[in-house]
Design a protein around this motif. Sequence first.
Motif, PDB file in Angstrom:
ATOM      1  N   ALA A  23       0.828  -1.205   0.000  1.00 44.91           N
ATOM      2  CA  ALA A  23       0.000   0.000   0.000  1.00 44.91           C
ATOM      3  C   ALA A  23       0.863   1.256   0.000  1.00 44.91           C
ATOM      4  O   ALA A  23       0.595   2.217  -0.733  1.00 44.91           O
ATOM      5  N   VAL A  24       1.904   1.251   0.817  1.00 45.85           N
ATOM      6  CA  VAL A  24       2.804   2.401   0.871  1.00 45.85           C
ATOM      7  C   VAL A  24       3.512   2.588  -0.473  1.00 45.85           C
ATOM      8  O   VAL A  24       3.658   3.709  -0.963  1.00 45.85           O
ATOM      9  N   ASP A  25       3.935   1.481  -1.088  1.00 44.93           N
ATOM     10  CA  ASP A  25       4.572   1.572  -2.407  1.00 44.93           C
ATOM     11  C   ASP A  25       3.608   2.144  -3.444  1.00 44.93           C
ATOM     12  O   ASP A  25       4.009   2.941  -4.311  1.00 44.93           O
ATOM     13  N   ALA A  26       2.329   1.728  -3.361  1.00 49.67           N
ATOM     14  CA  ALA A  26       1.328   2.242  -4.300  1.00 49.67           C
ATOM     15  C   ALA A  26       1.162   3.750  -4.138  1.00 49.67           C
ATOM     16  O   ALA A  26       1.080   4.497  -5.125  1.00 49.67           O
ATOM     17  N   MET A  27       1.132   4.218  -2.912  1.00 52.06           N
ATOM     18  CA  MET A  27       0.991   5.653  -2.673  1.00 52.06           C
ATOM     19  C   MET A  27       2.251   6.406  -3.078  1.00 52.06           C
ATOM     20  O   MET A  27       2.180   7.533  -3.567  1.00 52.06           O
ATOM     21  N   LYS A  28       3.393   5.775  -2.899  1.00 50.88           N
ATOM     22  CA  LYS A  28       4.650   6.426  -3.262  1.00 50.88           C
ATOM     23  C   LYS A  28       4.713   6.711  -4.758  1.00 50.88           C
ATOM     24  O   LYS A  28       5.307   7.711  -5.188  1.00 50.88           O
ATOM     25  N   SER A  29       4.085   5.847  -5.565  1.00 53.00           N
ATOM     26  CA  SER A  29       4.128   6.010  -7.025  1.00 53.00           C
ATOM     27  C   SER A  29       3.148   7.072  -7.521  1.00 53.00           C
ATOM     28  O   SER A  29       3.179   7.435  -8.701  1.00 53.00           O
ATOM     29  N   MET A  30       2.292   7.592  -6.654  1.00 58.61           N
ATOM     30  CA  MET A  30       1.292   8.572  -7.061  1.00 58.61           C
ATOM     31  C   MET A  30       1.899   9.961  -7.170  1.00 58.61           C
ATOM     32  O   MET A  30       2.905  10.271  -6.549  1.00 58.61           O
ATOM     33  N   SER A  31       1.239  10.801  -7.938  1.00 65.34           N
ATOM     34  CA  SER A  31       1.677  12.186  -8.071  1.00 65.34           C
ATOM     35  C   SER A  31       1.309  12.984  -6.822  1.00 65.34           C
ATOM     36  O   SER A  31       0.465  12.563  -6.020  1.00 65.34           O
ATOM     37  N   ASP A  32       1.928  14.148  -6.687  1.00 64.16           N
ATOM     38  CA  ASP A  32       1.686  14.983  -5.509  1.00 64.16           C
ATOM     39  C   ASP A  32       0.218  15.361  -5.346  1.00 64.16           C
ATOM     40  O   ASP A  32      -0.268  15.506  -4.220  1.00 64.16           O
ATOM     41  N   ASP A  33      -0.477  15.555  -6.475  1.00 62.39           N
ATOM     42  CA  ASP A  33      -1.859  16.018  -6.406  1.00 62.39           C
ATOM     43  C   ASP A  33      -2.878  14.906  -6.627  1.00 62.39           C
ATOM     44  O   ASP A  33      -4.059  15.169  -6.874  1.00 62.39           O
ATOM     45  N   ASP A  34      -2.428  13.649  -6.541  1.00 67.60           N
ATOM     46  CA  ASP A  34      -3.364  12.525  -6.653  1.00 67.60           C
ATOM     47  C   ASP A  34      -4.398  12.616  -5.527  1.00 67.60           C
ATOM     48  O   ASP A  34      -4.098  13.033  -4.412  1.00 67.60           O
ATOM     49  N   GLY A  35      -5.628  12.198  -5.824  1.00 66.81           N
ATOM     50  CA  GLY A  35      -6.699  12.285  -4.834  1.00 66.81           C
ATOM     51  C   GLY A  35      -6.410  11.531  -3.552  1.00 66.81           C
ATOM     52  O   GLY A  35      -6.770  11.980  -2.450  1.00 66.81           O
ATOM     53  N   TYR A  36      -5.756  10.369  -3.646  1.00 69.95           N
ATOM     54  CA  TYR A  36      -5.420   9.598  -2.451  1.00 69.95           C
ATOM     55  C   TYR A  36      -4.441  10.362  -1.560  1.00 69.95           C
ATOM     56  O   TYR A  36      -4.588  10.379  -0.328  1.00 69.95           O
ATOM     57  N   ILE A  37      -3.438  10.987  -2.174  1.00 70.33           N
ATOM     58  CA  ILE A  37      -2.460  11.755  -1.413  1.00 70.33           C
ATOM     59  C   ILE A  37      -3.130  12.966  -0.777  1.00 70.33           C
ATOM     60  O   ILE A  37      -2.906  13.279   0.409  1.00 70.33           O
ATOM     61  N   ARG A  38      -3.978  13.645  -1.514  1.00 70.34           N
ATOM     62  CA  ARG A  38      -4.669  14.814  -0.988  1.00 70.34           C
ATOM     63  C   ARG A  38      -5.604  14.438   0.163  1.00 70.34           C
ATOM     64  O   ARG A  38      -5.700  15.170   1.159  1.00 70.34           O
ATOM     65  N   LEU A  39      -6.292  13.303   0.034  1.00 64.57           N
ATOM     66  CA  LEU A  39      -7.171  12.845   1.108  1.00 64.57           C
ATOM     67  C   LEU A  39      -6.373  12.563   2.373  1.00 64.57           C
ATOM     68  O   LEU A  39      -6.709  13.034   3.462  1.00 64.57           O
ATOM     69  N   PHE A  40      -5.295  11.796   2.250  1.00 60.24           N
ATOM     70  CA  PHE A  40      -4.464  11.431   3.392  1.00 60.24           C
ATOM     71  C   PHE A  40      -3.882  12.674   4.063  1.00 60.24           C
ATOM     72  O   PHE A  40      -3.902  12.804   5.295  1.00 60.24           O
ATOM     73  N   GLU A  41      -3.386  13.617   3.276  1.00 57.03           N
ATOM     74  CA  GLU A  41      -2.747  14.792   3.859  1.00 57.03           C
ATOM     75  C   GLU A  41      -3.768  15.795   4.394  1.00 57.03           C
ATOM     76  O   GLU A  41      -3.467  16.550   5.322  1.00 57.03           O
ATOM     77  N   HIS A  42      -4.978  15.788   3.845  1.00 56.37           N
ATOM     78  CA  HIS A  42      -6.027  16.657   4.387  1.00 56.37           C
ATOM     79  C   HIS A  42      -6.321  16.289   5.838  1.00 56.37           C
ATOM     80  O   HIS A  42      -6.466  17.170   6.700  1.00 56.37           O
ATOM     81  N   TYR A  43      -6.421  14.994   6.114  1.00 57.52           N
ATOM     82  CA  TYR A  43      -6.710  14.536   7.463  1.00 57.52           C
ATOM     83  C   TYR A  43      -5.447  14.419   8.316  1.00 57.52           C
ATOM     84  O   TYR A  43      -5.505  14.550   9.544  1.00 57.52           O
ATOM     85  N   GLY A  44      -4.305  14.120   7.677  1.00 60.41           N
ATOM     86  CA  GLY A  44      -3.115  13.736   8.429  1.00 60.41           C
ATOM     87  C   GLY A  44      -2.037  14.790   8.546  1.00 60.41           C
ATOM     88  O   GLY A  44      -0.962  14.496   9.090  1.00 60.41           O
TER      89      GLY A  44
END
Length: 248
Positions: free
Chosen positions: A138-159
């Motif tokens: 899961a961490v590897d999958a998120m690492k491959s995402m772009s800075d503005d990917d929805g998953y990254i934005r969701l995680f950083e919005h809460y975290g």
Amino acid sequence: MTTESVAQIYALDLMLEPAIDFGIQRSKDFSDGAASAAVNGSSVVAFSQGIPLQTQEDILYSMQIAAASANKKANRQSNIEGWYIEYIRVLELTGWVIRNWAPTRRSIDEAEVDVAEVALDLLATAITGPALVVMKAAVDAMKSMSDDDGYIRLFEHYGADGSVGNFQLGAVEEGAAGDLNLGLGAYQFTMSERKKKILFIKWRKQEVKLWGGACNAVFSRAAYDDVRQAVKDKLGPSRQDAVARLDI
């Protein structure tokens, strides 16, 4: 769980986030019992094979309501100890038995710090089975995402808030006796400046201060059965907006 526990759930004072559209496609169907992982507000949660989707949902929502209650109870940036006291209390209220909870402030000796690597290493002190493998995927999958990917934005919005990150990693697997075992890593780090994709940047040690710990927990499905509806009622429809299953 008793009627008193249900009443305590309904009495919780929560800080719920308004719905935000991060552009995440949620239409994919996931096989019941398949290994999976999800961004769940400020946490990433991994499930080993064999855990039904209903049970996965129960665990995700129990962690959500714990975070929402902690957000109301204590400032997660300035009072991290108080925040996690409430977080653990509500987890226990929803059917978790928590063991070995002893987070500490940690010094970093390396010249560079990869926050994700530090977080996974700490989680590995609490759980070492198949769920940890899923978490790494899961961490590897998120690492491959772009800075503005929805998953990254969701995680950083809460975290993350400003220069402070506060997040959790949870790895869940079924034990030999049918118990559901959780390895839970809890982390807060303070950055010298806010950057995007905070979990995957290599920081120089003078740029980041880390607080965290890992513990073991056991989830009682029977206990959660008694409070499931109360948890859903308290969280409301926003509970679904905070969950985004990862394609791993």
